[in-house]
Scaffold this motif. Structure first.
Motif, PDB file in Angstrom:
ATOM      1  N   LYS A 198      32.770   1.287  -5.213  1.00 32.38           N
ATOM      2  CA  LYS A 198      33.494   1.726  -6.143  1.00 32.38           C
ATOM      3  C   LYS A 198      32.737   2.358  -7.597  1.00 32.38           C
ATOM      4  N   ARG A 199      31.742   1.608  -8.040  1.00 32.53           N
ATOM      5  CA  ARG A 199      31.155   2.109  -9.148  1.00 32.53           C
ATOM      6  C   ARG A 199      30.048   2.825  -9.143  1.00 32.53           C
ATOM      7  N   ILE A 200      29.366   2.712  -7.889  1.00 34.74           N
ATOM      8  CA  ILE A 200      28.075   3.713  -7.602  1.00 34.74           C
ATOM      9  C   ILE A 200      28.277   4.411  -6.208  1.00 34.74           C
ATOM     10  N   PHE A 230      33.039  -9.148  -3.715  1.00 32.84           N
ATOM     11  CA  PHE A 230      33.225  -8.533  -4.942  1.00 32.84           C
ATOM     12  C   PHE A 230      32.192  -7.458  -5.093  1.00 32.84           C
ATOM     13  N   LEU A 231      30.935  -8.071  -4.675  1.00 36.49           N
ATOM     14  CA  LEU A 231      29.737  -7.006  -4.739  1.00 36.49           C
ATOM     15  C   LEU A 231      29.883  -5.794  -4.104  1.00 36.49           C
ATOM     16  N   VAL A 232      30.394  -6.054  -2.766  1.00 35.66           N
ATOM     17  CA  VAL A 232      30.414  -5.000  -1.793  1.00 35.66           C
ATOM     18  C   VAL A 232      31.377  -4.044  -2.372  1.00 35.66           C
ATOM     19  N   SER A 233      32.599  -4.568  -2.808  1.00 36.57           N
ATOM     20  CA  SER A 233      33.570  -3.731  -3.528  1.00 36.57           C
ATOM     21  C   SER A 233      32.981  -2.961  -4.961  1.00 36.57           C
ATOM     22  N   TYR A 234      32.594  -3.682  -5.740  1.00 38.78           N
ATOM     23  CA  TYR A 234      31.897  -3.322  -6.998  1.00 38.78           C
ATOM     24  C   TYR A 234      31.011  -2.153  -6.674  1.00 38.78           C
ATOM     25  N   ILE A 274      23.021  -6.034 -11.266  1.00 36.16           N
ATOM     26  CA  ILE A 274      22.569  -5.444  -9.981  1.00 36.16           C
ATOM     27  C   ILE A 274      22.619  -3.852 -10.432  1.00 36.16           C
ATOM     28  N   ARG A 275      23.637  -3.388 -11.196  1.00 37.76           N
ATOM     29  CA  ARG A 275      23.713  -2.027 -11.863  1.00 37.76           C
ATOM     30  C   ARG A 275      23.001  -1.658 -12.655  1.00 37.76           C
ATOM     31  N   LEU A 276      22.409  -2.602 -13.486  1.00 33.71           N
ATOM     32  CA  LEU A 276      21.341  -2.202 -14.540  1.00 33.71           C
ATOM     33  C   LEU A 276      19.983  -2.260 -13.948  1.00 33.71           C
ATOM     34  N   GLU A 277      19.802  -3.110 -13.070  1.00 36.41           N
ATOM     35  CA  GLU A 277      18.416  -3.028 -12.379  1.00 36.41           C
ATOM     36  C   GLU A 277      18.362  -1.771 -11.334  1.00 36.41           C
ATOM     37  N   LEU A 278      19.276  -1.478 -10.855  1.00 42.14           N
ATOM     38  CA  LEU A 278      19.240  -0.232  -9.882  1.00 42.14           C
ATOM     39  C   LEU A 278      18.987   1.043 -10.790  1.00 42.14           C
TER      40      LEU A 278
END
Length: 302
Positions: free
Chosen positions: A182-184, A175-179, A135-139
């Motif tokens: 926190k990350r983005i 996990f995705l909610v938190s990720y 998700i992070r890479l696609e975004l």
């Protein structure tokens, strides 16, 4: 009261839930210049956001607007739907699924953005880390062209939402909610055509994302298991989460007047409403009508 009126991207990328012929016709009209004209007309009509998939043509449009019409970019909020499933399907058809998986993993390994996360995912063998990384890479390329404060949420496409829900993978979603937070620094939402089914089976008792995007229209089109159950879910959850209404015209099977009259029943429970067209005059008129009917009070850009 509806807070955001969202321009949809289906006509921009040649998607129609009604017929392939209509999709082809809209795709032929969707030149870059026409997309810019639609974008501007939508804003003049009262649109305040853009909900879009991570199709490469949307990145092209947004990058163009950033350079040539920054005023339009800054006028909108952004709701990003991913992954763009069709691109993976096409690559799998051409390359084969094993080769697609290898190339995707290779891309992740050589990304400077994701090296640490990739190593952590491989070391722990936790699939949720890989999901977050994908998700992070696609975004990432979209975050390079959009104002960060204007990106409201990332919405997980139904092609993943519904299987995840069916298999009870709530920990993955948590996990995705938190990720992402926190990350983005972006919230996480779900796109589903099975809103009523998930509600009836208590799925949202386990996790209630900040945004839920789903079909809402007077014909019950793409509202599973039926319109009545979805309406019950809207009444119950609309005060607890932000519901985004899509397919409001049932792919053209109902009129805008009928759709807005129906949606007005839930205007205190629906956060955002989307509309899409490849024609500037039509999208302008659609948003004016939706704004007036649903009580939107945002100042219209001139």
């Amino acid at each position: 009261m509806v807070e955001d009126l969202l321009l949809g991207d289906n006509p921009f990328i040649g998607v129609s839930h009604l017929t392939q012929e209509k999709a082809r016709e809209e795709a032929e009209e969707a030149s870059l210049g026409n997309k810019v004209a639609v974008f501007e007309a939508a804003i003049r009509g009262g649109a305040t956001g853009f909900v879009f998939s991570t199709h490469r043509s949307n990145l092209e449009l947004l990058a163009h607007l950033k350079i040539h019409r920054r005023d339009l970019v800054n006028a909108m909020n952004y709701y990003v739907l991913l992954p763009y499933a069709q691109s993976y399907v096409r690559r799998a058809n051409v390359e084969g699924t094993p080769r697609l998986l290898r190339s995707s993993l290779s891309n992740m390994m050589y990304s400077t953005l994701a090296t640490a996360d990739m190593l952590a995912a491989l070391a722990t063998l936790k699939p949720e880390r890989l999901a977050g990384l994908l998700i992070r890479l696609e975004l990432a390329p979209y975050l390079e062209v959009l104002p960060r404060e204007k990106v409201k949420t990332v919405l997980l496409h139904e092609i993943l939402t519904d299987p995840v829900a069916a298999f009870g993978l709530v920990d993955l979603l948590k996990f995705l909610v938190s990720y992402l937070r926190k990350r983005i620094g972006i919230s996480f939402g779900l796109h589903t055509k099975n809103f009523g089914v998930l509600y009836r089976h208590g799925f949202f008792n386990e996790i209630l994302p900040e945004y839920i995007m789903t079909s809402i229209n007077p014909l019950g089109y793409m509202m599973a298991p039926n319109k009545e159950t979805v309406e019950e879910a809207i009444e119950d959850l609309g005060a607890k989460t932000k519901i985004i209404a899509i397919n409001v015209l049932a792919s053209g099977a109902t009129s805008l007047d009928e759709a807005t009259e129906y949606l007005s029943r839930f205007k205190d429970r629906i956060y955002a409403v989307s509309s899409a067209s490849s024609k500037p005059h039509r999208i302008h008129d659609n948003f004016q009508a939706i704004r007036l009917r649903l009580g939107k009070t945002t100042q219209i850009a001139r």
